[in-house]
Enzyme design. Structure first.
Site, short mmCIF file in Angstrom:
data_model
loop_
_atom_site.label_atom_id
_atom_site.label_comp_id
_atom_site.label_asym_id
_atom_site.label_seq_id
_atom_site.Cartn_x
_atom_site.Cartn_y
_atom_site.Cartn_z
CB SER A 189 -13.78 6.81 -61.54
OG SER A 189 -14.69 6.06 -60.76
CE1 TYR A 202 -18.25 10.08 -63.22
CE2 TYR A 202 -17.94 7.81 -62.50
CZ TYR A 202 -17.67 9.16 -62.38
OH TYR A 202 -16.80 9.59 -61.39
#
Length: 297
Positions: A189, A202
């Site tokens: 990401s 995350y």
């Protein structure tokens, strides 16, 4: 005079969305999203670049995983979808698209936090597909928490369990069955490189995935297996309205990118197709950034 994001014209051929404030219980369903995400159901057209290949995609029911499944199917691959049982409605919707494309699709529902499930998932995929050529480690858990003081050990452990620990397990098993020329593609990401403070756990897993990808790529290359990653930016998926973003941030989600909008899952899928195809035969340990122009290394 420079234009503010709200005044900027539509760019790159996609409509900018401003989702209404909404919230679903985790993990969220695409069927309940406003607006629905674009997985390429009508727009993705394949060219047989993955003809004869067999792929397992985790998190394949919605979002990026669904778009990858549709793209792979239309490129000629057989597909197995791994997803949470609660996501069955989305998985059935994706399966309908795949079957309409004349592609064989297999459902392998389960929870990647369950060791008995993830320990046998690769073998189940091999049995269903008759072998395995591509593993897409895409499933992810993302919960926005404003402060570390409110971030529980339980959430941190669950996020790591789904996002990175399962990736070790599945990749280890995949190395034993993937042939030379096979491919592992991991979803990292923009958060690995430009972390948001409300996505602390995350973002940490995504940074771990980035490093894991490079380390595994070095080892797997000796077997003729290519390992790479895709780093999406702000993409409109069920992760976002199911506590993945602060609810008040949803109307302007992705508006801070250079393109001034969030991306759609269909815009990420071609990166996975490329990395899985023979066209990427000399691409190893790479990260393809699909983020609308956010900062990246």
């Amino acid at each position: 005079m420079s234009q503010t994001p709200s005044q900027q014209p539509e760019r790159a051929g996609k409509e900018r969305i401003s989702p209404p404030k909404q919230q679903q219980s985790e993990p969220g369903l695409d069927l309940k999203m406003q607006p629905k995400a674009d997985h390429g159901e009508r727009s993705y057209h394949g060219r047989e670049r993955l003809a004869g290949k067999r792929a397992l995609i985790t998190g394949g029911d919605s979002g990026i995983g669904a778009a990858v499944a549709i793209a792979f199917a239309r490129e000629g691959a057989k597909v197995a979808l791994a997803y949470l049982p609660s996501e069955e409605p989305d998985a059935q919707a994706v399966a309908t698209v795949l079957e309409d494309a004349g592609v064989e699709v297999h459902h392998l529902p389960g929870d990647l936090r369950d060791h008995s499930y993830r320990d046998t998932l690769i073998d189940e995929a091999v049995t269903a597909l008759g072998g395995l050529d591509i593993l897409v480690n895409n499933a992810g858990k993302q919960i926005s928490v404003e402060s570390l003081l409110e971030l529980s050990d339980e959430q941190v452990e669950e996020t790591f369990d789904v996002n990175i620990f399962a990736m070790f397990t599945l990749s280890r098993a995949a190395l034993q069955v993937l042939p030379a020329g096979g491919s592992i593609i991991n979803t990292t990401s923009i958060q690995a490189f430009d972390p948001s403070d409300h996505l602390m756990d995350y973002a940490a897993t995504k940074a771990a995935i980035s490093n894991f990808t490079k380390s595994l790529a070095s080892q797997a290359a000796q077997r003729g297996i290519r390992v790479n990653a895709v780093a999406p930016g702000p993409i409109w998926t069920p992760l976002q309205p199911s506590h993945g973003q602060p609810i008040e941030a949803l109307p302007e989600f992705g508006h801070d990118t250079w393109l001034g909008r969030a991306g759609q899952p269909v815009e990420v899928a071609p990166a996975y197709v490329f990395l899985a195809s023979d066209e990427a035969s000399y691409v190893v340990g790479a990260t393809v950034h699909v983020n609308g122009g956010k900062n990246q290394p």
